[in-house]
Scaffold this motif. Structure first.
Motif, short mmCIF file in Angstrom:
data_model
loop_
_atom_site.label_atom_id
_atom_site.label_comp_id
_atom_site.label_asym_id
_atom_site.label_seq_id
_atom_site.Cartn_x
_atom_site.Cartn_y
_atom_site.Cartn_z
N THR A 45 13.38 -34.17 25.95
CA THR A 45 13.44 -35.04 27.12
C THR A 45 13.05 -36.46 26.75
N SER A 82 12.52 -39.81 28.85
CA SER A 82 12.39 -40.15 30.27
C SER A 82 12.72 -41.61 30.57
N THR A 134 14.42 -27.74 24.33
CA THR A 134 14.89 -28.89 25.10
C THR A 134 14.16 -30.13 24.64
N TYR A 157 9.29 -32.55 24.05
CA TYR A 157 10.17 -31.44 23.71
C TYR A 157 9.49 -30.14 24.08
N CYS A 182 9.29 -39.43 23.95
CA CYS A 182 10.07 -38.21 23.76
C CYS A 182 9.13 -37.02 23.90
N GLY A 205 17.89 -35.44 22.77
CA GLY A 205 17.59 -35.94 24.10
C GLY A 205 18.74 -36.78 24.62
N THR A 206 18.58 -37.30 25.82
CA THR A 206 19.65 -38.04 26.47
C THR A 206 19.72 -39.51 26.04
#
Lengths: 115, 115
Positions: free
Chosen positions: B5, B7, B3, B25, B23, B106-107
């Protein structure tokens, strides 16, 4: 320079239609990928192909299929489009150098709207 | 499964200032690759910088540099002397050393450079 092209920048389809998204790369890359990009979710892998006629499911393959009959072309197929498939679709390709960590090269994206 | 991430959904900074995008992970692997990709408004996704996990030295590309902390599983991007052309979505991505060059994204962080 590597060039990855996608057949359409914008596409509007109706629910239930069969939709074809085409991707072509000109650098003899072995690996090709289809992602969908949604706000707040990033890019998610739908399918990828590491050789002609070879394919593997990614993280979200449901509702999609793919075709790779020639090395340079990778097609994403929505068998029966639904509104929840409205998204930006990105194609990418990469050379398998054998060293690992090869850069993915992206196409410009297709923004698909399903009504 | 890995994953990634990010934020910070959105950030903004004055032109010429320095900005850091975060970032993190999660992986159990020891060898892997990390990437930052940039997606300018209505333009193609391009690679900004790449880091190999087995290299302790942080990668740099002109005004872009990373702070790679392997033990903390952190991979932040620093942009120095920011320019208006740096306005874009930035995606952090992870690639395993096994598995056909697939990327986990990531997003994203939407960065705006203010004149």
């Amino acid at each position: 320079d590597v060039k990855v092209t996608q057949s359409s920048r914008y596409l509007v389809k109706r629910t239930g239609e069969k939709v074809f998204l085409e991707c072509v790369q000109d650098m003899d890359h072995e690996n090709m990928f289809w992602y969908r990009q949604d706000p707040g979710l990033g890019l998610r892998l739908i399918y990828f192909s590491y050789d002609v006629k070879m394919k593997e499911k990614g993280d979200i393959p449901e509702g999609y299929s793919v075709s790779r009959e020639k090395k340079e072309r990778f097609s994403l197929i929505l068998e029966s489009a639904s509104t929840n498939q409205t998204s930006m679709y990105l194609c990418a390709s990469t050379l398998t150098s054998g060293r690992g960590g090869d850069t993915q090269y992206f196409g410009p994206g297709t923004r698909l709207t399903v009504l | 499964a890995q994953t990634v991430t990010q934020s910070q959904p959105e950030m903004s900074v004055q032109e010429a200032e320095t900005v850091t995008l975060s970032c993190t992970y999660d992986t159990s692997e020891n060898n892997y690759y990390l990437f930052w990709y940039k997606q300018p408004p209505s333009r193609q996704m391009i690679l900004v910088i790449r880091q190999e996990a087995y290299k302790q030295q942080n990668a740099t590309e002109n005004r872009f540099s990373v702070n790679f902390q392997k033990a903390a599983k952190s991979f932040s991007l620093k942009i120095s002397d920011s320019q208006l052309g740096d306005t874009a979505m930035y995606f952090c991505a992870f690639m395993s050393d096994f598995g056909n060059e697939k990327l986990t994204f990531g997003t994203g962080t939407r960065l705006t450079i203010i004149p």
